[in-house]
Scaffold this motif. Structure first.
Motif, PDB file in Angstrom:
ATOM      1  N   GLY A  40      18.307  -9.772   7.275  1.00  0.00           N
ATOM      2  CA  GLY A  40      18.867 -10.354   6.068  1.00  0.00           C
ATOM      3  C   GLY A  40      18.649  -9.554   4.803  1.00  0.00           C
ATOM      4  N   LEU A  41      17.923  -8.467   4.924  1.00  0.00           N
ATOM      5  CA  LEU A  41      17.677  -7.609   3.769  1.00  0.00           C
ATOM      6  C   LEU A  41      18.208  -6.216   4.045  1.00  0.00           C
ATOM      7  CD1 LEU A  41      13.975  -8.550   2.923  1.00  0.00           C
ATOM      8  CD2 LEU A  41      16.059  -9.437   1.844  1.00  0.00           C
ATOM      9  N   GLY A  42      18.527  -5.508   2.987  1.00  0.00           N
ATOM     10  CA  GLY A  42      18.913  -4.116   3.159  1.00  0.00           C
ATOM     11  C   GLY A  42      17.705  -3.253   3.458  1.00  0.00           C
ATOM     12  N   LEU A  43      17.975  -2.044   3.891  1.00  0.00           N
ATOM     13  CA  LEU A  43      16.898  -1.077   4.055  1.00  0.00           C
ATOM     14  C   LEU A  43      16.173  -0.919   2.715  1.00  0.00           C
ATOM     15  CD1 LEU A  43      18.941   1.525   6.070  1.00  0.00           C
ATOM     16  CD2 LEU A  43      16.795   0.540   6.854  1.00  0.00           C
ATOM     17  N   PHE A  90      12.239   2.925   9.797  1.00  0.00           N
ATOM     18  CA  PHE A  90      13.092   4.086  10.027  1.00  0.00           C
ATOM     19  C   PHE A  90      12.640   5.246   9.152  1.00  0.00           C
ATOM     20  CE2 PHE A  90      16.301   2.607  12.861  1.00  0.00           C
ATOM     21  CZ  PHE A  90      16.497   1.262  12.591  1.00  0.00           C
ATOM     22  N   THR A 102      23.754  13.870   3.062  1.00  0.00           N
ATOM     23  CA  THR A 102      23.660  12.729   3.951  1.00  0.00           C
ATOM     24  C   THR A 102      22.240  12.575   4.478  1.00  0.00           C
ATOM     25  OG1 THR A 102      25.939  13.084   4.635  1.00  0.00           O
ATOM     26  CG2 THR A 102      24.554  11.756   6.091  1.00  0.00           C
ATOM     27  N   PHE A 105      18.975   9.490  10.262  1.00  0.00           N
ATOM     28  CA  PHE A 105      17.913   8.551  10.613  1.00  0.00           C
ATOM     29  C   PHE A 105      17.347   8.803  12.001  1.00  0.00           C
ATOM     30  CE2 PHE A 105      17.775   5.305   7.284  1.00  0.00           C
ATOM     31  CZ  PHE A 105      18.864   5.684   6.524  1.00  0.00           C
ATOM     32  N   GLY A 106      16.041   8.563  12.126  1.00  0.00           N
ATOM     33  CA  GLY A 106      15.409   8.529  13.426  1.00  0.00           C
ATOM     34  C   GLY A 106      15.711   7.213  14.121  1.00  0.00           C
TER      35      GLY A 106
ATOM     36  N   PHE B  33      27.704   5.383  -0.165  1.00  0.00           N
ATOM     37  CA  PHE B  33      27.718   5.738   1.253  1.00  0.00           C
ATOM     38  C   PHE B  33      28.033   4.503   2.095  1.00  0.00           C
ATOM     39  CE2 PHE B  33      25.600   9.938   1.209  1.00  0.00           C
ATOM     40  CZ  PHE B  33      25.124   9.971  -0.086  1.00  0.00           C
ATOM     41  N   TYR B  35      27.417   3.418   6.165  1.00  0.00           N
ATOM     42  CA  TYR B  35      26.789   3.748   7.434  1.00  0.00           C
ATOM     43  C   TYR B  35      27.163   2.672   8.453  1.00  0.00           C
ATOM     44  CZ  TYR B  35      23.626   7.410   5.698  1.00  0.00           C
ATOM     45  OH  TYR B  35      23.092   8.571   5.189  1.00  0.00           O
ATOM     46  N   GLN B  37      25.721   0.789  11.965  1.00  0.00           N
ATOM     47  CA  GLN B  37      24.488   0.575  12.723  1.00  0.00           C
ATOM     48  C   GLN B  37      24.761  -0.379  13.880  1.00  0.00           C
ATOM     49  OE1 GLN B  37      21.174  -1.279  10.636  1.00  0.00           O
ATOM     50  NE2 GLN B  37      19.692  -0.232  11.939  1.00  0.00           N
ATOM     51  N   GLY B  40      20.007  -2.568  17.388  1.00  0.00           N
ATOM     52  CA  GLY B  40      18.876  -1.893  17.986  1.00  0.00           C
ATOM     53  C   GLY B  40      18.869  -0.380  17.823  1.00  0.00           C
ATOM     54  N   GLU B  41      19.812   0.120  17.045  1.00  0.00           N
ATOM     55  CA  GLU B  41      19.901   1.574  16.872  1.00  0.00           C
ATOM     56  C   GLU B  41      19.730   1.964  15.404  1.00  0.00           C
ATOM     57  OE1 GLU B  41      23.022   2.174  20.605  1.00  0.00           O
ATOM     58  OE2 GLU B  41      23.422   3.119  18.673  1.00  0.00           O
ATOM     59  N   ALA B  42      19.727   3.279  15.167  1.00  0.00           N
ATOM     60  CA  ALA B  42      19.591   3.786  13.802  1.00  0.00           C
ATOM     61  C   ALA B  42      20.935   3.779  13.090  1.00  0.00           C
ATOM     62  CB  ALA B  42      19.051   5.210  13.848  1.00  0.00           C
ATOM     63  N   PRO B  43      20.936   3.678  11.764  1.00  0.00           N
ATOM     64  CA  PRO B  43      22.183   3.845  11.010  1.00  0.00           C
ATOM     65  C   PRO B  43      22.725   5.261  11.176  1.00  0.00           C
ATOM     66  CG  PRO B  43      20.451   2.857   9.646  1.00  0.00           C
ATOM     67  CD  PRO B  43      19.799   3.352  10.886  1.00  0.00           C
ATOM     68  N   PHE B  45      25.861   7.926   9.592  1.00  0.00           N
ATOM     69  CA  PHE B  45      26.720   8.153   8.436  1.00  0.00           C
ATOM     70  C   PHE B  45      28.193   8.023   8.789  1.00  0.00           C
ATOM     71  CE2 PHE B  45      28.193   9.960   4.568  1.00  0.00           C
ATOM     72  CZ  PHE B  45      29.188  10.885   4.886  1.00  0.00           C
ATOM     73  N   LEU B  87      26.787  -0.811   6.704  1.00  0.00           N
ATOM     74  CA  LEU B  87      25.875  -0.825   5.566  1.00  0.00           C
ATOM     75  C   LEU B  87      26.469  -0.040   4.411  1.00  0.00           C
ATOM     76  CD1 LEU B  87      22.557   0.099   7.481  1.00  0.00           C
ATOM     77  CD2 LEU B  87      23.726  -2.110   7.351  1.00  0.00           C
ATOM     78  N   TRP B  99      20.379  -0.176  -0.793  1.00  0.00           N
ATOM     79  CA  TRP B  99      21.154  -0.614   0.358  1.00  0.00           C
ATOM     80  C   TRP B  99      21.561  -2.085   0.263  1.00  0.00           C
ATOM     81  CZ3 TRP B  99      22.199   2.705   4.526  1.00  0.00           C
ATOM     82  CH2 TRP B  99      21.539   3.943   4.475  1.00  0.00           C
ATOM     83  N   ALA B 101      22.623  -5.536   2.477  1.00  0.00           N
ATOM     84  CA  ALA B 101      22.039  -6.130   3.687  1.00  0.00           C
ATOM     85  C   ALA B 101      22.876  -5.865   4.925  1.00  0.00           C
ATOM     86  CB  ALA B 101      21.836  -7.625   3.496  1.00  0.00           C
TER      87      ALA B 101
END
Lengths: 114, 109
Positions: A40-43, A90, A102, A105-106, B33, B35, B37, B40-43, B45, B87, B99, B101
């Motif tokens: 519910g929140l952004g990064l 992340f 850009t 992300f891991g 930007f 993104y 997602q 269960g994975e990373a964002p 671009f 995102l 960012w 949500a």
């Protein structure tokens, strides 16, 4: 390796314990970042580093510390974990901190603090 | 304060077109930007806009109006694999990304 790796993939931790989340990139990127992602929140940015040897505080730095001894590694340490630090973490990197670069992300670390 | 708003969830049909909106209020603007997602994975671009107008990249397009603090992501010819969260993020005057949500997009056959 190619890109960004994070370890561990997931972890369950007792409150009060110390924990270091590892992040390594092999793209020779100057800038690196740590985010947490909650439902519910952004990064939200925890800490960042624009280049090796420098670090800065993001939006939610309390309870976390980082170091940037070299270009490739950017570990995040929780000195004494609390349940509110339960989150997905992340790590990201970009060539520079410039607006056009850009962020990559891991795969993330899912941390549960009990 | 700084704020990024986008709808929580949207549903669309395979093969159709969907537009995901994003409005922002930030201290400074150095680009927006989008993104993608998957759960269960990373964002990853998708697009970057710094000037007003439309940027097209295959099935995905992104539009920006700086005067209105508004952007949208347009996805055409939707495929099941497009089911994901999208995102929106704005780079502020400190060159930090703020960012939203995220918008969870559900694609139905």
């Amino acid at each position: 390796i190619a890109g960004i790796t994070q370890a561990p993939t997931s972890q369950i931790l007792a409150a009060g314990r110390r924990m270091t989340l590892r992040c390594t990139q092999d793209m020779r990127h100057n800038a690196m970042y740590w985010y947490r992602q909650d439902l519910g929140l952004g990064l939200r940015l925890i800490h960042y580093s624009n280049t090796a040897g420098t670090t800065g505080k993001g939006e939610v730095p309390d309870g976390y510390s980082v170091s940037r001894a070299n270009t490739d590694d950017f570990p995040l340490t929780l000195a004494s974990a609390v349940p509110s630090q339960t989150s997905v973490y992340f790590c990201a990197s970009s060539g520079t901190s410039a607006s056009t670069d850009t962020q990559y992300f891991g795969p993330g670390t899912r941390l549960t603090v009990l | 304060g700084q704020n990024i708003d986008q709808p929580t969830e949207m549903t669309a049909t395979e093969g159709a077109i969907v537009q995901i909106n994003c409005t922002y209020q930030t201290s400074g603007f150095n680009g927006l930007f989008w993104y993608q997602q998957h759960a269960g994975e990373a964002p990853t671009f998708l697009s970057y806009n710094v000037l007003d107008g439309l940027e097209e990249k295959g099935r995905f397009s992104s539009f920006l109006s700086r005067s209105k603090g508004y952007s949208y992501l347009l996805l055409k010819e939707l495929q099941m694999k497009d089911s994901a969260s999208y995102l929106c993020a704005v780079m502020d005057s400190n060159y930090q990304l703020i960012w939203g949500a995220g918008t969870k997009l559900i694609i139905k056959p």
